[in-house]
Design an enzyme around this catalytic site. Sequence first.
Site, PDB file in Angstrom:
ATOM      1  N   GLU A   1      -9.544   6.337  11.722  1.00  0.00           N
ATOM      2  CA  GLU A   1      -8.118   6.148  12.040  1.00  0.00           C
ATOM      3  C   GLU A   1      -7.407   7.409  11.572  1.00  0.00           C
ATOM      4  OE1 GLU A   1      -6.808   3.511  13.478  1.00  0.00           O
ATOM      5  OE2 GLU A   1      -8.498   2.138  13.410  1.00  0.00           O
ATOM      6  N   LEU A   2      -7.101   8.297  12.515  1.00  0.00           N
ATOM      7  CA  LEU A   2      -6.569   9.600  12.117  1.00  0.00           C
ATOM      8  C   LEU A   2      -5.076   9.711  12.427  1.00  0.00           C
ATOM      9  CD1 LEU A   2      -9.665  11.629  13.386  1.00  0.00           C
ATOM     10  CD2 LEU A   2      -9.324  10.524  11.178  1.00  0.00           C
TER      11      LEU A   2
ATOM     12  N   CYS B   1       1.405   7.253  10.066  1.00  0.00           N
ATOM     13  CA  CYS B   1       0.609   7.852  11.148  1.00  0.00           C
ATOM     14  C   CYS B   1       1.256   7.624  12.509  1.00  0.00           C
ATOM     15  CB  CYS B   1      -0.799   7.292  11.129  1.00  0.00           C
ATOM     16  SG  CYS B   1      -0.820   5.522  10.921  1.00  0.00           S
TER      17      CYS B   1
ATOM     18  N   ASN C   1      -0.644   6.954   2.090  1.00  0.00           N
ATOM     19  CA  ASN C   1       0.664   6.448   2.522  1.00  0.00           C
ATOM     20  C   ASN C   1       0.832   4.927   2.510  1.00  0.00           C
ATOM     21  OD1 ASN C   1      -1.050   6.315   4.704  1.00  0.00           O
ATOM     22  ND2 ASN C   1       0.491   6.903   6.198  1.00  0.00           N
TER      23      ASN C   1
ATOM     24  N   GLU D   1       0.885  17.350  13.755  1.00  0.00           N
ATOM     25  CA  GLU D   1       1.478  16.197  13.086  1.00  0.00           C
ATOM     26  C   GLU D   1       2.338  16.691  11.927  1.00  0.00           C
ATOM     27  OE1 GLU D   1      -1.197  13.774  10.655  1.00  0.00           O
ATOM     28  OE2 GLU D   1      -0.057  12.001  11.230  1.00  0.00           O
TER      29      GLU D   1
ATOM     30  N   GLY E   1      -7.159   8.747   7.585  1.00  0.00           N
ATOM     31  CA  GLY E   1      -6.647   9.977   6.988  1.00  0.00           C
ATOM     32  C   GLY E   1      -6.397  11.004   8.071  1.00  0.00           C
ATOM     33  N   SER E   2      -6.397  12.262   7.696  1.00  0.00           N
ATOM     34  CA  SER E   2      -6.009  13.313   8.642  1.00  0.00           C
ATOM     35  C   SER E   2      -7.164  13.685   9.587  1.00  0.00           C
ATOM     36  CB  SER E   2      -5.575  14.558   7.862  1.00  0.00           C
ATOM     37  OG  SER E   2      -6.669  15.037   7.116  1.00  0.00           O
TER      38      SER E   2
HETATM   39  P1  NAD Z   1      -6.360  13.147   3.931  1.00  0.00           P
HETATM   40  O1  NAD Z   1      -7.226  13.303   5.122  1.00  0.00           O
HETATM   41  O2  NAD Z   1      -5.939  14.351   3.195  1.00  0.00           O
HETATM   42  O3  NAD Z   1      -7.056  12.195   2.839  1.00  0.00           O
HETATM   43  C1  NAD Z   1      -7.492  10.913   3.170  1.00  0.00           C
HETATM   44  C2  NAD Z   1      -8.642  10.525   2.255  1.00  0.00           C
HETATM   45  O4  NAD Z   1      -9.770  11.344   2.525  1.00  0.00           O
HETATM   46  C3  NAD Z   1      -8.346  10.676   0.769  1.00  0.00           C
HETATM   47  O5  NAD Z   1      -8.892   9.583   0.071  1.00  0.00           O
HETATM   48  C4  NAD Z   1      -9.076  11.964   0.420  1.00  0.00           C
HETATM   49  O6  NAD Z   1      -9.451  12.060  -0.926  1.00  0.00           O
HETATM   50  C5  NAD Z   1     -10.296  11.856   1.319  1.00  0.00           C
HETATM   51  N1  NAD Z   1     -10.988  13.119   1.591  1.00  0.00           N
HETATM   52  C6  NAD Z   1     -10.458  14.370   1.645  1.00  0.00           C
HETATM   53  N2  NAD Z   1     -11.427  15.276   1.925  1.00  0.00           N
HETATM   54  C7  NAD Z   1     -12.583  14.582   2.060  1.00  0.00           C
HETATM   55  C8  NAD Z   1     -13.930  14.955   2.349  1.00  0.00           C
HETATM   56  N3  NAD Z   1     -14.275  16.222   2.567  1.00  0.00           N
HETATM   57  N4  NAD Z   1     -14.863  13.972   2.420  1.00  0.00           N
HETATM   58  C9  NAD Z   1     -14.528  12.684   2.227  1.00  0.00           C
HETATM   59  N5  NAD Z   1     -13.281  12.282   1.929  1.00  0.00           N
HETATM   60  C10 NAD Z   1     -12.315  13.214   1.855  1.00  0.00           C
HETATM   61  O7  NAD Z   1      -5.076  12.297   4.416  1.00  0.00           O
HETATM   62  P2  NAD Z   1      -3.767  11.911   3.601  1.00  0.00           P
HETATM   63  O8  NAD Z   1      -2.947  13.136   3.382  1.00  0.00           O
HETATM   64  O9  NAD Z   1      -4.096  11.072   2.418  1.00  0.00           O
HETATM   65  O10 NAD Z   1      -3.067  10.938   4.657  1.00  0.00           O
HETATM   66  C11 NAD Z   1      -2.299  11.410   5.698  1.00  0.00           C
HETATM   67  C12 NAD Z   1      -3.059  11.390   7.001  1.00  0.00           C
HETATM   68  O11 NAD Z   1      -3.571  10.089   7.267  1.00  0.00           O
HETATM   69  C13 NAD Z   1      -2.149  11.689   8.176  1.00  0.00           C
HETATM   70  O12 NAD Z   1      -2.814  12.531   9.065  1.00  0.00           O
HETATM   71  C14 NAD Z   1      -1.910  10.326   8.786  1.00  0.00           C
HETATM   72  O13 NAD Z   1      -1.536  10.333  10.131  1.00  0.00           O
HETATM   73  C15 NAD Z   1      -3.228   9.678   8.580  1.00  0.00           C
HETATM   74  N6  NAD Z   1      -3.107   8.225   8.674  1.00  0.00           N
HETATM   75  C16 NAD Z   1      -3.643   7.569   9.755  1.00  0.00           C
HETATM   76  C17 NAD Z   1      -3.504   6.192   9.879  1.00  0.00           C
HETATM   77  C18 NAD Z   1      -4.088   5.423  11.036  1.00  0.00           C
HETATM   78  O14 NAD Z   1      -4.239   4.216  10.919  1.00  0.00           O
HETATM   79  N7  NAD Z   1      -4.422   6.056  12.137  1.00  0.00           N
HETATM   80  C19 NAD Z   1      -2.817   5.490   8.893  1.00  0.00           C
HETATM   81  C20 NAD Z   1      -2.288   6.185   7.821  1.00  0.00           C
HETATM   82  C21 NAD Z   1      -2.446   7.553   7.717  1.00  0.00           C
END
Ligand code: NAD
Length: 471
Positions: free
Chosen positions: A245-246, A279, A149, A373, A225-226
């Site tokens: 940072e989830l 997020c 994002n 979420e 990420g998530s």
């Molecule tokens: P995601 O968790 O699907 O992917 C994030 C990253 O993790 C990607 O690069 C992906 O390829 C990698 N990944 C996926 N599976 C993995 C594994 N098994 N091992 C290692 N890496 C792996 O998240 P997304 O859909 O790209 O982003 C959305 C999420 O991110 C939402 O939940 C959002 O709230 C969160 N987010 C949090 C913040 C924060 O600062 N707290 C900021 C932005 C987004």
Amino acid sequence: MKMLVAGDWVDKEEKIEVLNPYNGSVVDTVPRGEGSDVARAVEGAVEGLKEMKSLTSYERYEILKRTSELLTDYKERFAQTLTQEVGKTITEARREVDRTVQTFLWASEEAKRIYGETVPFDAAPGAETKMGFFIRVPVGVIGAITPFNFPLNLVAHKLAPAFAAANAVVLKPAEQTPLSAIQLGELLLLSGLPRQAIQIVTGFGEEAGDPLVADPRVRMITFTGSMETGKKITSRAGLKKMALELGSNSACIVMRDGDLERAAERISRGGFSLAGQTCISVQRVFVQEEVFDKFLQSLIPKVKNLKVGDPAEESTDVGPMIDEEAAKRAKDWVDLALEEGAKLLLGGEQEETLFHPTLLTEVPKNCNLFSKEVFAPVVMINRFKTLEEAIDLVNDSPYGLQAGIFTRDLKGAFEAARKIEVGGVMINEIPTFRADHMPYGGVKGSGFGREGPRFAVAEMTEIRLISFELS
Ligand code: NAD
């Protein structure tokens, strides 16, 4: 585009297509990296780390400051890339580049401020003959994994403090949005970063992210990420430092004495910017019952006015979601909530990747829209009677990133600040507010560790004690 492994720009037979979420066109392709690429990248980073450690603080400051200046020069190119790969509006994309300029600038300044402290050894019986202090040293090779994002500024929040603190980084950007991260890598090299200090492996999470997490030479994982992926990472990482940072389902309280007009204006932005895929997007709004109708009268027209469509057009407020599956999931969650008794106030329509700004009320607690979420342009507005009840509703979440409260009552504001379980409480502001130098991060399912260059530098360094025997 190519990935950056062991100092070379590397291509591969197998590619990942980067699609424009608005029209489905192929923007570019990147190599589909895997375990063997990650292994080479980590090996390269081990070499890069030696070079980073030999740089002075001033040299690291200069590299990061130069990167910030180059980003300013190439602002429009980066903004166009962001619009194409994420589908964020061109206005949002330019804002992200501006913020990234600041993130690098802050980090450059932090490179000069990595202090230690003296230790009063004579305060411990038996240690009187010692004198000493501690310094902060780099953690080592850091694995950085980032989401789709904010593919530029969230990458910057990992790379810039890591380099400020003399670490080397292997970056695995999101598979949907790797292009701006690769362009940033080019700028860092142009700015004089040692070539092996940055490694960029493009690829899918399971294929390229997982081997990075599991590699024992990697001393820290910094992940955004998530929550689901965060859980997988913690179970795979072994003995490593970790900053996560989830996600969140961020809440905002509107009290009867709050500035309703301001609350409505801010929520009409914070719930829908980047099509709700932030997020700290406003997802759950709790309004005190006496002002509930008045608040809706102010909010609904504002949200109705948001222009949905082509993100490349200057006048667009809400662009597409990242892919059709994400938009379809949002639609399913809204439909499910309606079946459970929620009432639709606005929106609810999906056209391929576009999801129209949606407002619902009377959403039951058992609905995904309340408890999970949504990560879509969907905001629920429920009513409450007392502040205590509102605080309980906000805390009724697996997440805890940021929250907001609109009120003119100082006592109530401080009560909320003390009792809401999150990483940041915004008074008279939406939870979506973030300035890039503030400590930012969550509690509970929103993760742990703090970003913001000063705080990330603390996470990315370790204390080394040095003592002198004087007897
Ligand atoms: P995601 O968790 O699907 O992917 C994030 C990253 O993790 C990607 O690069 C992906 O390829 C990698 N990944 C996926 N599976 C993995 C594994 N098994 N091992 C290692 N890496 C792996 O998240 P997304 O859909 O790209 O982003 C959305 C999420 O991110 C939402 O939940 C959002 O709230 C969160 N987010 C949090 C913040 C924060 O600062 N707290 C900021 C932005 C987004």
